[in-house]
Write an enzyme that holds these catalytic residues in place. Structure first.
Site, PDB file in Angstrom:
ATOM      1  N   ASP A  84       0.870  -1.179   0.000  1.00 32.45           N
ATOM      2  CA  ASP A  84       0.000   0.000   0.000  1.00 32.45           C
ATOM      3  C   ASP A  84       0.905   1.226   0.000  1.00 32.45           C
ATOM      4  OD1 ASP A  84      -1.818   2.040   0.461  1.00 32.45           O
ATOM      5  OD2 ASP A  84      -2.955   0.923   1.966  1.00 32.45           O
ATOM      6  N   ASP A  95      -3.339   7.257  -3.842  1.00 34.66           N
ATOM      7  CA  ASP A  95      -3.169   6.201  -2.840  1.00 34.66           C
ATOM      8  C   ASP A  95      -3.595   4.899  -3.509  1.00 34.66           C
ATOM      9  OD1 ASP A  95      -3.252   4.668  -0.509  1.00 34.66           O
ATOM     10  OD2 ASP A  95      -4.829   5.832   0.471  1.00 34.66           O
ATOM     11  N   HIS A 154     -11.655   6.261   1.960  1.00 33.99           N
ATOM     12  CA  HIS A 154     -11.651   7.618   2.536  1.00 33.99           C
ATOM     13  C   HIS A 154     -11.512   8.672   1.453  1.00 33.99           C
ATOM     14  CE1 HIS A 154      -7.319   7.366   1.723  1.00 33.99           C
ATOM     15  NE2 HIS A 154      -7.460   6.105   2.067  1.00 33.99           N
ATOM     16  N   HIS A 162      -6.339  10.792   5.156  1.00 30.16           N
ATOM     17  CA  HIS A 162      -7.641  10.252   5.559  1.00 30.16           C
ATOM     18  C   HIS A 162      -8.626  11.379   5.848  1.00 30.16           C
ATOM     19  CE1 HIS A 162      -6.342   5.863   6.574  1.00 30.16           C
ATOM     20  NE2 HIS A 162      -6.252   6.171   5.307  1.00 30.16           N
ATOM     21  N   GLU A 187     -11.012   1.088  -0.904  1.00 30.69           N
ATOM     22  CA  GLU A 187      -9.965   0.294  -0.268  1.00 30.69           C
ATOM     23  C   GLU A 187     -10.520  -0.892   0.516  1.00 30.69           C
ATOM     24  OE1 GLU A 187      -6.241   1.389   2.629  1.00 30.69           O
ATOM     25  OE2 GLU A 187      -7.707   2.941   2.248  1.00 30.69           O
ATOM     26  N   GLU A 274      -6.675  -1.401  -3.721  1.00 29.63           N
ATOM     27  CA  GLU A 274      -7.092  -0.003  -3.565  1.00 29.63           C
ATOM     28  C   GLU A 274      -6.803   0.810  -4.816  1.00 29.63           C
ATOM     29  OE1 GLU A 274      -4.890   2.191  -0.580  1.00 29.63           O
ATOM     30  OE2 GLU A 274      -6.465   3.704  -0.404  1.00 29.63           O
TER      31      GLU A 274
HETATM   32 MN    MN Z   1      -3.513   3.070   0.744  1.00 30.22          MN
HETATM   33 MN    MN Z   2      -6.084   4.560   1.512  1.00 24.25          MN
END
Ligand code: MN
Ligand code: MN
Length: 289
Positions: A84, A95, A154, A162, A187, A274
C-alpha cells in the site's frame, strides 16, 4: 481546480508505475525493506514524493506495517503480501494498494480486487457511500469471504490522507452522498477470518496532529523537520533520526500520533486492493489505473 486534478493524475501515474515495478521484486528471501525503499525512492525519482511510508503488511497484518531501519525480515513462501503506497505532488495525493501472492490465496485476492472494480463501476456524483459499501460486501461474500468492517476507504484532500467521507466496506447505514470533484480512495480488505482488525503493539508510522510549542530542544528540531518535509502526512520512524524518548514525549503530549500495526483479530489472512478515483458527473475517473 484544474491544477489539482492534473497533479493528482500525475501522482497517480507515477505511483502505479512504481508499485507495478515493485511487484516483481516481491519474492521469497527478498528483504521487505528493500521493496519499501525501492518504492519510496522511485516515487521521488519520477518527480513526486511519498504521501506516507510504504506499507507492506503480510498475512493477518492488514495495514500500517512498514519496516524499521535495519529490518532483516524477508518474504516467506506462502505469504500473502499487501503493498500500500501513496505519492503526492504539492500535497495532491494518489493512494493505491495491491496484493501479491507467494502462496495459495488466488480467490481471496480476487475478492478484494473485484470488489474495488464493482465499486468503481457504480461510482458517480449522487451515489451514496452505503451503496458502495453494499456492493463491496456482496462481491467479497460471493467468494465466501468477509470484508474487514473496521477498515474503510476515505476522501483525499491536500496533505490529508484520511479525509471525510469514510467509504465503508460493508452496507453501513447513514452514508454520505458523493459529489462531483471529490477525490476518494476505495480500499476493501477481504479475509477468511471474522472480519475485524485490532491494534498490534508495534508502531513504525507517525504523523503530526497538533502543532504546539514544546520545550525540549530535540523535540523542537524534530517538529521543524516534520513541518518542512511531511507537514500533516504520515512518516516512518526510520525516516527520522531522533531518540525514542523524543518520539514518545511528542506522542504523550498529543503533538504527533502513532499508527500501530492493524491485524485481523482471529488470525485470518487478509487481502487488499485499492484505487484512487475522482468522482465525475456520470462516472469515476481512476487515478491509479
Ligand atoms: Mn492506501
Ligand atoms: Mn487509503
Amino acid at each position: 481546480m484544474k491544477e489539482a486534478i492534473e497533479k493528482t493524475l500525475k501522482a497517480g501515474e507515477i505511483l502505479k508505475r512504481v508499485v507495478y515495478e515493485a511487484k516483481d521484486l516481491v519474492k521469497e528471501g527478498v528483504r521487505i525493506i528493500e521493496v519499501a525503499e525501492f518504492i519510496e525512492k522511485k516515487i521521488e525519482e519520477f518527480g513526486a514524493k511519498p504521501a506516507f511510508p510504504c506499507n507492506i503488511s503480510i498475512n493477518c497484518d492488514a495495514a500500517h506495517s512498514t519496516p524499521k531501519s535495519s529490518d532483516e525480515r524477508t518474504f516467506q513462501k506462502g505469504d500473502l503480501v499487501k503493498i500500500d503506497a501513496g505519492a503526492h505532488i504539492d500535497g495532491y495525493i494518489a493512494d493505491m494498494a495491491i496484493s501479491v501472492d507467494l502462496g495459495d490465496h488466488k480467490d481471496l485476492i480476487k475478492a478484494a480486487k473485484d470488489s474495488v472494480e464493482a465499486a468503481i463501476d457504480l461510482i458517480k456524483a449522487g451515489i451514496n457511500t452505503t451503496q458502495i459499501g453494499e456492493i463491496i460486501e456482496d462481491t467479497i461474500k460471493s467468494y465466501g469471504y468477509k470484508p474487514v468492517i473496521n477498515l474503510t476507504g476515505h476522501g483525499l484532500l491536500p496533505y490529508i490522507v484520511h479525509a471525510p467521507p469514510n467509504i465503508p466496506n460493508y452496507a453501513a447505514p447513514k452514508g454520505v452522498t458523493l459529489e462531483e470533484g471529490m477525490v476518494i480512495a476505495i480500499e476493501p480488505f477481504a479475509t477468511d477470518g471474522v472480519g475485524k482488525v485490532g491494534d498490534r503493539n508495534e508502531c513504525e508510522i507517525y504523523s503530526l496532529i497538533n502543532l504546539k510549542p514544546v520545550r525540549m530542544k530535540p523535540a523542537r528540531e524534530l517538529l521543524a523537520e516534520i513541518m518542512e518535509k511531511y507537514r500533516t502526512l504520515p512518516f516512518a520512524r526510520r525516516w527520522i533520526k531522533t531518540q525514542n524518548i523524543v518520539m514518545s514525549k511528542l506522542v504523550k503530549e498529543g503533538v504527533i500520533r502513532s499508527y500501530p500495526v492493524l491485524a485481523e483479530i482471529s488470525g485470518g489472512k487478509v487481502s487488499q486492493w485499492e484505487h484512487t478515483v475522482i468522482v465525475e458527473k456520470d462516472s469515476a475517473r481512476v487515478v491509479t489505473k
